[in-house]
Design a protein around this motif. Structure first.
Motif, PDB file in Angstrom:
ATOM      1  N   THR A 220       0.839  -1.200   0.000  1.00 51.13           N
ATOM      2  CA  THR A 220       0.000   0.000   0.000  1.00 51.13           C
ATOM      3  C   THR A 220       0.877   1.254   0.000  1.00 51.13           C
ATOM      4  O   THR A 220       0.613   2.212  -0.743  1.00 51.13           O
ATOM      5  CB  THR A 220      -0.938   0.001   1.222  1.00 51.13           C
ATOM      6  OG1 THR A 220      -1.746  -1.174   1.187  1.00 51.13           O
ATOM      7  CG2 THR A 220      -1.840   1.227   1.225  1.00 51.13           C
ATOM      8  N   LEU A 221       1.927   1.247   0.814  1.00 51.02           N
ATOM      9  CA  LEU A 221       2.829   2.407   0.855  1.00 51.02           C
ATOM     10  C   LEU A 221       3.527   2.634  -0.479  1.00 51.02           C
ATOM     11  O   LEU A 221       3.737   3.780  -0.885  1.00 51.02           O
ATOM     12  CB  LEU A 221       3.854   2.244   1.965  1.00 51.02           C
ATOM     13  CG  LEU A 221       3.294   2.422   3.384  1.00 51.02           C
ATOM     14  CD1 LEU A 221       4.363   2.115   4.413  1.00 51.02           C
ATOM     15  CD2 LEU A 221       2.723   3.812   3.568  1.00 51.02           C
TER      16      LEU A 221
ATOM     17  N   MET B 244      -7.427   7.660  -5.531  1.00 52.18           N
ATOM     18  CA  MET B 244      -6.366   7.232  -6.436  1.00 52.18           C
ATOM     19  C   MET B 244      -6.240   8.187  -7.615  1.00 52.18           C
ATOM     20  O   MET B 244      -7.237   8.740  -8.092  1.00 52.18           O
ATOM     21  CB  MET B 244      -6.657   5.809  -6.923  1.00 52.18           C
ATOM     22  CG  MET B 244      -6.805   4.819  -5.774  1.00 52.18           C
ATOM     23  SD  MET B 244      -7.132   3.134  -6.313  1.00 52.18           S
ATOM     24  CE  MET B 244      -5.460   2.659  -6.783  1.00 52.18           C
TER      25      MET B 244
ATOM     26  N   TYR C 107       1.237   4.510  -2.606  1.00 58.84           N
ATOM     27  CA  TYR C 107       1.194   5.897  -2.161  1.00 58.84           C
ATOM     28  C   TYR C 107       2.432   6.654  -2.644  1.00 58.84           C
ATOM     29  O   TYR C 107       2.327   7.754  -3.200  1.00 58.84           O
ATOM     30  CB  TYR C 107       1.082   5.959  -0.636  1.00 58.84           C
ATOM     31  CG  TYR C 107       1.201   7.357  -0.089  1.00 58.84           C
ATOM     32  CD1 TYR C 107       0.149   8.260  -0.205  1.00 58.84           C
ATOM     33  CD2 TYR C 107       2.368   7.782   0.524  1.00 58.84           C
ATOM     34  CE1 TYR C 107       0.262   9.549   0.283  1.00 58.84           C
ATOM     35  CE2 TYR C 107       2.488   9.069   1.024  1.00 58.84           C
ATOM     36  CZ  TYR C 107       1.433   9.945   0.895  1.00 58.84           C
ATOM     37  OH  TYR C 107       1.545  11.226   1.371  1.00 58.84           O
TER      38      TYR C 107
ATOM     39  N   ILE D 158      -1.900   6.020  -5.123  1.00 61.55           N
ATOM     40  CA  ILE D 158      -2.803   6.393  -4.034  1.00 61.55           C
ATOM     41  C   ILE D 158      -2.405   7.793  -3.596  1.00 61.55           C
ATOM     42  O   ILE D 158      -1.271   8.033  -3.215  1.00 61.55           O
ATOM     43  CB  ILE D 158      -2.710   5.409  -2.851  1.00 61.55           C
ATOM     44  CG1 ILE D 158      -3.226   4.029  -3.259  1.00 61.55           C
ATOM     45  CG2 ILE D 158      -3.501   5.943  -1.653  1.00 61.55           C
ATOM     46  CD1 ILE D 158      -3.076   2.965  -2.181  1.00 61.55           C
ATOM     47  N   GLU D 159      -3.351   8.707  -3.707  1.00 58.47           N
ATOM     48  CA  GLU D 159      -3.085  10.105  -3.359  1.00 58.47           C
ATOM     49  C   GLU D 159      -3.374  10.370  -1.881  1.00 58.47           C
ATOM     50  O   GLU D 159      -2.645  11.112  -1.223  1.00 58.47           O
ATOM     51  CB  GLU D 159      -3.966  10.990  -4.239  1.00 58.47           C
ATOM     52  CG  GLU D 159      -3.625  12.427  -4.239  1.00 58.47           C
ATOM     53  CD  GLU D 159      -4.399  13.165  -5.307  1.00 58.47           C
ATOM     54  OE1 GLU D 159      -5.310  13.930  -4.932  1.00 58.47           O
ATOM     55  OE2 GLU D 159      -4.112  12.966  -6.502  1.00 58.47           O
ATOM     56  N   GLN D 160      -4.447   9.787  -1.391  1.00 57.62           N
ATOM     57  CA  GLN D 160      -4.822   9.905   0.016  1.00 57.62           C
ATOM     58  C   GLN D 160      -5.446   8.587   0.433  1.00 57.62           C
ATOM     59  O   GLN D 160      -5.970   7.848  -0.404  1.00 57.62           O
ATOM     60  CB  GLN D 160      -5.840  11.030   0.227  1.00 57.62           C
ATOM     61  CG  GLN D 160      -5.304  12.409  -0.105  1.00 57.62           C
ATOM     62  CD  GLN D 160      -6.346  13.485   0.164  1.00 57.62           C
ATOM     63  OE1 GLN D 160      -7.037  13.472   1.174  1.00 57.62           O
ATOM     64  NE2 GLN D 160      -6.455  14.418  -0.767  1.00 57.62           N
ATOM     65  N   PHE D 161      -5.414   8.317   1.726  1.00 63.68           N
ATOM     66  CA  PHE D 161      -6.062   7.091   2.200  1.00 63.68           C
ATOM     67  C   PHE D 161      -6.613   7.292   3.599  1.00 63.68           C
ATOM     68  O   PHE D 161      -6.109   8.106   4.374  1.00 63.68           O
ATOM     69  CB  PHE D 161      -5.113   5.881   2.157  1.00 63.68           C
ATOM     70  CG  PHE D 161      -3.757   6.105   2.759  1.00 63.68           C
ATOM     71  CD1 PHE D 161      -3.521   5.896   4.102  1.00 63.68           C
ATOM     72  CD2 PHE D 161      -2.704   6.513   1.955  1.00 63.68           C
ATOM     73  CE1 PHE D 161      -2.261   6.085   4.645  1.00 63.68           C
ATOM     74  CE2 PHE D 161      -1.433   6.703   2.486  1.00 63.68           C
ATOM     75  CZ  PHE D 161      -1.221   6.494   3.840  1.00 63.68           C
TER      76      PHE D 161
ATOM     77  N   PHE E  42      -9.351   4.719  -0.552  1.00 66.34           N
ATOM     78  CA  PHE E  42      -8.219   5.330  -1.230  1.00 66.34           C
ATOM     79  C   PHE E  42      -8.739   6.334  -2.247  1.00 66.34           C
ATOM     80  O   PHE E  42      -9.671   6.032  -2.994  1.00 66.34           O
ATOM     81  CB  PHE E  42      -7.403   4.293  -2.012  1.00 66.34           C
ATOM     82  CG  PHE E  42      -6.805   3.177  -1.203  1.00 66.34           C
ATOM     83  CD1 PHE E  42      -6.348   3.374   0.084  1.00 66.34           C
ATOM     84  CD2 PHE E  42      -6.682   1.915  -1.760  1.00 66.34           C
ATOM     85  CE1 PHE E  42      -5.776   2.344   0.814  1.00 66.34           C
ATOM     86  CE2 PHE E  42      -6.116   0.874  -1.041  1.00 66.34           C
ATOM     87  CZ  PHE E  42      -5.669   1.083   0.247  1.00 66.34           C
TER      88      PHE E  42
END
Length: 97
Positions: A29-30, A56, A33, A38-41, A54
């Motif tokens: 996941t990182l 994206m 990011y 992934i812009e925000q989660f 997420f």
């Protein structure tokens, strides 16, 4: 293109599953990011439906699907994602006339 990926845990993880899968899930996941996919989660703050959300930044919904499908929890069938493409609030253009 922006896509919201709304993830739901299908069943509670057993301690064995958590110990085996999460050391892979978190770094994967990182990586998404850090590469900008992934812009925000966020964590879903709903005990009835645990999971993640997420925001994206992807080329297509298919690209978002491929990214979340490759995550270990999803690959093992323990999490599923609903994908929702979003864009600017187009009706605001009416205010500019």
């Amino acid at each position: 293109m922006k896509v919201f990926a709304i993830g739901s845990i299908r069943q509670a993880l057993t301690p064995e599953q958590r110990q085996r899968i999460m050391p892979k899930e978190v770094p994967d996941t990182l990586k998404l990011y850090l590469d900008g996919t992934i812009e925000q989660f966020w964590f879903r703050d709903d005990p009835a439906t645990p999971g993640v959300i997420f925001l994206m930044n992807v080329e297509s919904v298919d690209h978002a699907k491929a990214a979340v499908d490759a995550l270990p929890l999803t690959a093992e069938g323990l999490m599923s994602f609903d994908l929702l493409s979003v864009g600017p609030l187009a009706p605001l253009r009416l205010l500019l006339q």
